[in-house]
Design an enzyme around this catalytic site. Structure first.
Site, PDB file in Angstrom:
ATOM      1  N   VAL A  29       0.827  -1.208   0.000  1.00 16.90           N
ATOM      2  CA  VAL A  29       0.000   0.000   0.000  1.00 16.90           C
ATOM      3  C   VAL A  29       0.866   1.265   0.000  1.00 16.90           C
ATOM      4  O   VAL A  29       0.697   2.149  -0.831  1.00 16.90           O
ATOM      5  CB  VAL A  29      -0.953  -0.011   1.222  1.00 16.90           C
ATOM      6  CG1 VAL A  29      -1.644   1.328   1.394  1.00 16.90           C
ATOM      7  CG2 VAL A  29      -1.983  -1.112   1.052  1.00 16.90           C
ATOM      8  N   THR A  88      -5.641  -0.765   7.226  1.00 14.67           N
ATOM      9  CA  THR A  88      -6.974  -1.186   7.654  1.00 14.67           C
ATOM     10  C   THR A  88      -6.939  -1.359   9.171  1.00 14.67           C
ATOM     11  O   THR A  88      -6.180  -2.194   9.678  1.00 14.67           O
ATOM     12  CB  THR A  88      -7.354  -2.507   6.958  1.00 14.67           C
ATOM     13  OG1 THR A  88      -7.237  -2.294   5.547  1.00 14.67           O
ATOM     14  CG2 THR A  88      -8.774  -2.929   7.302  1.00 14.67           C
ATOM     15  N   LYS A 106     -14.275  -0.094   4.930  1.00 15.61           N
ATOM     16  CA  LYS A 106     -13.249  -1.017   4.428  1.00 15.61           C
ATOM     17  C   LYS A 106     -13.581  -2.466   4.834  1.00 15.61           C
ATOM     18  O   LYS A 106     -13.500  -3.386   4.023  1.00 15.61           O
ATOM     19  CB  LYS A 106     -11.885  -0.576   4.996  1.00 15.61           C
ATOM     20  CG  LYS A 106     -10.744  -1.462   4.646  1.00 15.61           C
ATOM     21  CD  LYS A 106     -10.415  -1.428   3.176  1.00 15.61           C
ATOM     22  CE  LYS A 106      -9.511  -2.590   2.825  1.00 15.61           C
ATOM     23  NZ  LYS A 106      -9.312  -2.736   1.399  1.00 15.61           N
ATOM     24  N   PHE A 128     -16.498 -11.729  -8.505  1.00 12.56           N
ATOM     25  CA  PHE A 128     -16.241 -12.459  -7.250  1.00 12.56           C
ATOM     26  C   PHE A 128     -17.188 -13.637  -7.055  1.00 12.56           C
ATOM     27  O   PHE A 128     -17.502 -14.012  -5.933  1.00 12.56           O
ATOM     28  CB  PHE A 128     -16.295 -11.497  -6.043  1.00 12.56           C
ATOM     29  CG  PHE A 128     -14.935 -10.945  -5.712  1.00 12.56           C
ATOM     30  CD1 PHE A 128     -14.289 -10.101  -6.591  1.00 12.56           C
ATOM     31  CD2 PHE A 128     -14.280 -11.284  -4.534  1.00 12.56           C
ATOM     32  CE1 PHE A 128     -13.021  -9.599  -6.323  1.00 12.56           C
ATOM     33  CE2 PHE A 128     -13.006 -10.789  -4.243  1.00 12.56           C
ATOM     34  CZ  PHE A 128     -12.380  -9.952  -5.149  1.00 12.56           C
ATOM     35  N   CYS A 136      -5.580  -9.586   2.984  1.00 14.39           N
ATOM     36  CA  CYS A 136      -6.705  -8.764   3.459  1.00 14.39           C
ATOM     37  C   CYS A 136      -7.943  -9.556   3.873  1.00 14.39           C
ATOM     38  O   CYS A 136      -8.384  -9.453   5.010  1.00 14.39           O
ATOM     39  CB  CYS A 136      -7.076  -7.745   2.390  1.00 14.39           C
ATOM     40  SG  CYS A 136      -5.803  -6.481   2.205  1.00 14.39           S
ATOM     41  N   LYS A 175      -7.734 -11.809   7.147  1.00 10.32           N
ATOM     42  CA  LYS A 175      -7.455 -11.067   8.392  1.00 10.32           C
ATOM     43  C   LYS A 175      -8.548 -10.036   8.690  1.00 10.32           C
ATOM     44  O   LYS A 175      -8.916  -9.834   9.844  1.00 10.32           O
ATOM     45  CB  LYS A 175      -6.061 -10.433   8.325  1.00 10.32           C
ATOM     46  CG  LYS A 175      -6.010  -8.949   8.126  1.00 10.32           C
ATOM     47  CD  LYS A 175      -4.619  -8.392   8.220  1.00 10.32           C
ATOM     48  CE  LYS A 175      -4.449  -7.146   7.382  1.00 10.32           C
ATOM     49  NZ  LYS A 175      -5.292  -6.018   7.691  1.00 10.32           N
ATOM     50  N   ARG A 222       0.945 -14.298   1.323  1.00  7.46           N
ATOM     51  CA  ARG A 222       0.263 -14.197   2.612  1.00  7.46           C
ATOM     52  C   ARG A 222      -1.105 -14.890   2.527  1.00  7.46           C
ATOM     53  O   ARG A 222      -1.915 -14.580   1.674  1.00  7.46           O
ATOM     54  CB  ARG A 222       0.111 -12.727   3.019  1.00  7.46           C
ATOM     55  CG  ARG A 222       1.443 -12.107   3.423  1.00  7.46           C
ATOM     56  CD  ARG A 222       1.304 -10.650   3.794  1.00  7.46           C
ATOM     57  NE  ARG A 222       1.091  -9.802   2.645  1.00  7.46           N
ATOM     58  CZ  ARG A 222       1.008  -8.471   2.702  1.00  7.46           C
ATOM     59  NH1 ARG A 222       1.111  -7.854   3.856  1.00  7.46           N
ATOM     60  NH2 ARG A 222       0.825  -7.750   1.612  1.00  7.46           N
TER      61      ARG A 222
HETATM   62  P1  NAD Z   1       3.197  -4.638   3.920  1.00  7.48           P
HETATM   63  O1  NAD Z   1       3.613  -5.610   4.969  1.00  7.48           O
HETATM   64  O2  NAD Z   1       3.460  -4.935   2.489  1.00  7.48           O
HETATM   65  O3  NAD Z   1       3.833  -3.216   4.236  1.00  7.48           O
HETATM   66  C1  NAD Z   1       4.000  -2.680   5.501  1.00  7.48           C
HETATM   67  C2  NAD Z   1       5.342  -1.962   5.529  1.00  7.48           C
HETATM   68  O4  NAD Z   1       5.445  -1.248   6.754  1.00  7.48           O
HETATM   69  C3  NAD Z   1       6.547  -2.906   5.474  1.00  7.48           C
HETATM   70  O5  NAD Z   1       7.388  -2.524   4.415  1.00  7.48           O
HETATM   71  C4  NAD Z   1       7.216  -2.727   6.847  1.00  7.48           C
HETATM   72  O6  NAD Z   1       8.605  -2.886   6.770  1.00  7.48           O
HETATM   73  C5  NAD Z   1       6.803  -1.320   7.188  1.00  7.48           C
HETATM   74  N1  NAD Z   1       6.843  -0.959   8.614  1.00  7.48           N
HETATM   75  C6  NAD Z   1       6.613  -1.709   9.699  1.00  7.48           C
HETATM   76  N2  NAD Z   1       6.733  -0.970  10.819  1.00  7.48           N
HETATM   77  C7  NAD Z   1       7.023   0.283  10.435  1.00  7.48           C
HETATM   78  C8  NAD Z   1       7.249   1.506  11.113  1.00  7.48           C
HETATM   79  N3  NAD Z   1       7.180   1.599  12.428  1.00  7.48           N
HETATM   80  N4  NAD Z   1       7.522   2.598  10.384  1.00  7.48           N
HETATM   81  C9  NAD Z   1       7.586   2.540   9.042  1.00  7.48           C
HETATM   82  N5  NAD Z   1       7.374   1.411   8.340  1.00  7.48           N
HETATM   83  C10 NAD Z   1       7.101   0.303   9.027  1.00  7.48           C
HETATM   84  O7  NAD Z   1       1.628  -4.411   4.160  1.00  7.48           O
HETATM   85  P2  NAD Z   1       0.545  -3.902   3.097  1.00  7.48           P
HETATM   86  O8  NAD Z   1       0.023  -5.050   2.325  1.00  7.48           O
HETATM   87  O9  NAD Z   1       1.053  -2.726   2.386  1.00  7.48           O
HETATM   88  O10 NAD Z   1      -0.624  -3.457   4.094  1.00  7.48           O
HETATM   89  C11 NAD Z   1      -0.517  -2.304   4.882  1.00  7.48           C
HETATM   90  C12 NAD Z   1      -1.885  -1.985   5.445  1.00  7.48           C
HETATM   91  O11 NAD Z   1      -2.778  -1.683   4.370  1.00  7.48           O
HETATM   92  C13 NAD Z   1      -2.536  -3.124   6.216  1.00  7.48           C
HETATM   93  O12 NAD Z   1      -3.308  -2.575   7.261  1.00  7.48           O
HETATM   94  C14 NAD Z   1      -3.443  -3.758   5.198  1.00  7.48           C
HETATM   95  O13 NAD Z   1      -4.543  -4.415   5.779  1.00  7.48           O
HETATM   96  C15 NAD Z   1      -3.898  -2.558   4.414  1.00  7.48           C
HETATM   97  N6  NAD Z   1      -4.302  -2.842   3.033  1.00  7.48           N
HETATM   98  C16 NAD Z   1      -3.573  -3.691   2.273  1.00  7.48           C
HETATM   99  C17 NAD Z   1      -3.971  -3.927   0.962  1.00  7.48           C
HETATM  100  C18 NAD Z   1      -3.200  -4.886   0.090  1.00  7.48           C
HETATM  101  O14 NAD Z   1      -3.731  -5.236  -0.956  1.00  7.48           O
HETATM  102  N7  NAD Z   1      -2.012  -5.315   0.450  1.00  7.48           N
HETATM  103  C19 NAD Z   1      -5.094  -3.290   0.437  1.00  7.48           C
HETATM  104  C20 NAD Z   1      -5.790  -2.409   1.246  1.00  7.48           C
HETATM  105  C21 NAD Z   1      -5.387  -2.190   2.539  1.00  7.48           C
END
Ligand code: NAD
Length: 446
Positions: free
Chosen positions: A11, A127, A210, A255, A266, A269, A334
């Site tokens: 994200v 999220t 969301k 879907f 997503c 979880k 994941r």
């Molecule tokens: P991700 O694990 O790919 O990315 C998270 C990043 O945060 C990692 O690179 C990690 O190293 C970094 N991080 C951890 N602690 C940190 C800190 N203290 N400071 C700065 N960076 C830090 O996760 P993601 O898939 O990008 O998801 C992030 C959020 O967005 C989650 O809440 C997820 O539910 C939500 N989300 C994800 C998606 C998706 O498709 N992946 C879609 C919508 C929402």
């Protein structure tokens, strides 16, 4: 605008690179030195179409900058930023609730900045459970910081994340603060030139939207999967049922593909987190519990079918798996059904020969001991993965698997068994070619 982003994952990185592409100066902070090193060299740590190009142009224009969150330069950037996005992970804890430690680590860091931060907007893109915005606001207030705290949930789909970011179906701004609404609207305006799809609402509503969306998508998948099992038991064919359903415009065709269940970072979880949130408020999410149960059962489909076909003779055989990522066009494992499947196959004593266009490195890391011991073998060519295997299981419907050379498949496999976990092959054609074919939700083929 000057923008800071905490977390450069699926994200945060897309957000940072996307906002830099429309002329903002973006400071992205992460804790992973390995990822930061790659991104600074213009290499994306994740597989997403178009992301590397965006990354390169952002670096070239110097509008996209990467820091370790503890770098003094990042602290300076935070001090200058008007909007601070929080896109760190909120993974699932063993009890199904959301692990909020990364979110609050970010808040601890914001507490160390100078001033009361009242000129800034802190925006959760992660999220987060409903009410998190209130908690963040109270947490920061105790430390003398009073930024506007807004919610801006992310709706990108992995596999088309850049495209979704550039052309969002909607942008939800969760705050009633008029200045913050105006600022976030301005920031998203370049992505809305054709049609305005910005919705502003209360922070709690934005946080819940969301979960509501992801729960509804999970519902559709589990619905069609449960119907598929019934169709099979009744001697009907889910493909025909689906065709009959989707012509109804009230139902639609998205879907509603029978398969081996949903996975990814997503849907599992978020549905689990929502169930925990409901229980805390004495509002148990009965539908979600059933949807989760159906999904867990469906994820066992490939191994269950193999047990039906092979009985207690599975040990020692090899199976070819095509597709490992939780869905096509991503390298993300994941909660991928493949991971659970691989573990179960190894318990059954079945050897694995796998191919995936993008996720093999991640599987190699995840199952390093089994790869080393030769229990899992990974192949660059999908047909090489078939050699000597007693069955092929189609696990992820990458487009390169959709019209394969069936003669070649038959000649490479030891037994002509195809388990089509995504119902992409034509059952009649399979029978004519002499395969023992199993698709999800039909018992019409031997
Ligand atoms: P991700 O694990 O790919 O990315 C998270 C990043 O945060 C990692 O690179 C990690 O190293 C970094 N991080 C951890 N602690 C940190 C800190 N203290 N400071 C700065 N960076 C830090 O996760 P993601 O898939 O990008 O998801 C992030 C959020 O967005 C989650 O809440 C997820 O539910 C939500 N989300 C994800 C998606 C998706 O498709 N992946 C879609 C919508 C929402």
């Amino acid at each position: 605008m000057k923008i800071a982003v905490f977390g450069a994952g699926y994200v945060g990185l897309v957000q940072a690179a996307g906002l830099a592409s429309t002329g903002n100066t973006v400071f992205a902070g992460d804790v992973s030195h390995e990822k930061l090193e790659m991104m600074r060299q213009g290499k994306s740590p994740i597989y997403e179409a178009g992301l590397e190009e965006l990354l390169e142009s952002g670096l070239k224009s110097k509008r996209l900058n990467f820091y370790h969150v503890e770098d003094a330069a990042f602290k300076k950037a935070l001090q200058e930023a008007q909007v601070i996005f929080v896109a760190v992970g909120t993974p699932e804890k063993p009890d199904g609730s959301s692990d909020m430690q990364y979110i609050f680590k970010v808040m601890d860091q914001l507490s160390t900045l100078e001033g009361d931060l009242s000129d800034k907007v802190v925006v959760t893109k992660s999220t987060v459970p409903v009410g998190t915005g209130d908690e963040i606001e109270a947490y920061l207030k105790k430390k003398g910081k009073t930024p506007v705290v807004a919610s801006n949930p992310e709706f990108l789909k992995q596999g088309s994340a850049v495209q979704d970011f550039m052309k969002p179906e909607r942008v939800i701004i969760g705050t009633l603060d008029p200045k913050a609404v105006a600022l976030l609207t301005e920031l998203h305006h370049p992505f809305m030139l054709k049609r305005d799809r910005i919705l502003s609402m209360s922070r709690r509503s934005a946080e819940l939207v969301k979960y509501a969306c992801n729960s509804f998508l999970a519902t559709k998948i589990s619905f069609i999967n449960e119907m598929a099992r019934l169709a099979e038991a009744m001697g009907a064919d889910i493909r025909e049922i689906r065709a009959g359903m989707i012509t109804d415009s009230r139902i639609g065709d998205q879907f509603l593909f029978p398969g081996i269940g949903y996975g990814g970072s997503c849907l599992p979880k978020d549905t689990h987190s929502l169930m925990v949130q409901g229980r805390k408020l004495q509002e148990p999410m009965k539908m979600m519990e059933a949807i989760d149960f159906v999904n867990q059962r469906q994820r066992r489909w490939v191994a269950d079918k193999l047990e039906e076909l092979w009985g207690n003779k599975a040990a020692g055989k090899s199976i070819a798996l095509w597709g490992l990522s939780f869905k096509p066009n991503t390298d993300d494992l994941r909660e991928a059904p493949s991971v659970q499947l691989i573990s179960r196959l190894m318990e059954m004593g079945v050897k694995i020969q796998a191919h995936d266009p993008a996720a093999m490195e991640n599987i190699r890391k995840m199952f390093s001991a089994a790869v080393y011991e030769g229990k899992i073998r990974l192949f660059d060519d999908p047909y090489e993965a078939l050699k000597g295997a007693s069955a092929l299981a189609l696990v992820t419907e990458w487009s390169e698997y959709r019209s394969p050379d069936f003669d070649k498949i038959k000649s490479e496999l030891k037994e002509p068994i195809i388990l089509d976990g995504r119902n992409i092959f034509d059952p009649k054609g399979m029978l004519e070619k002499g395969f023992r074919y199993r698709g999800v939700g039909s018992n019409s083929v031997a």
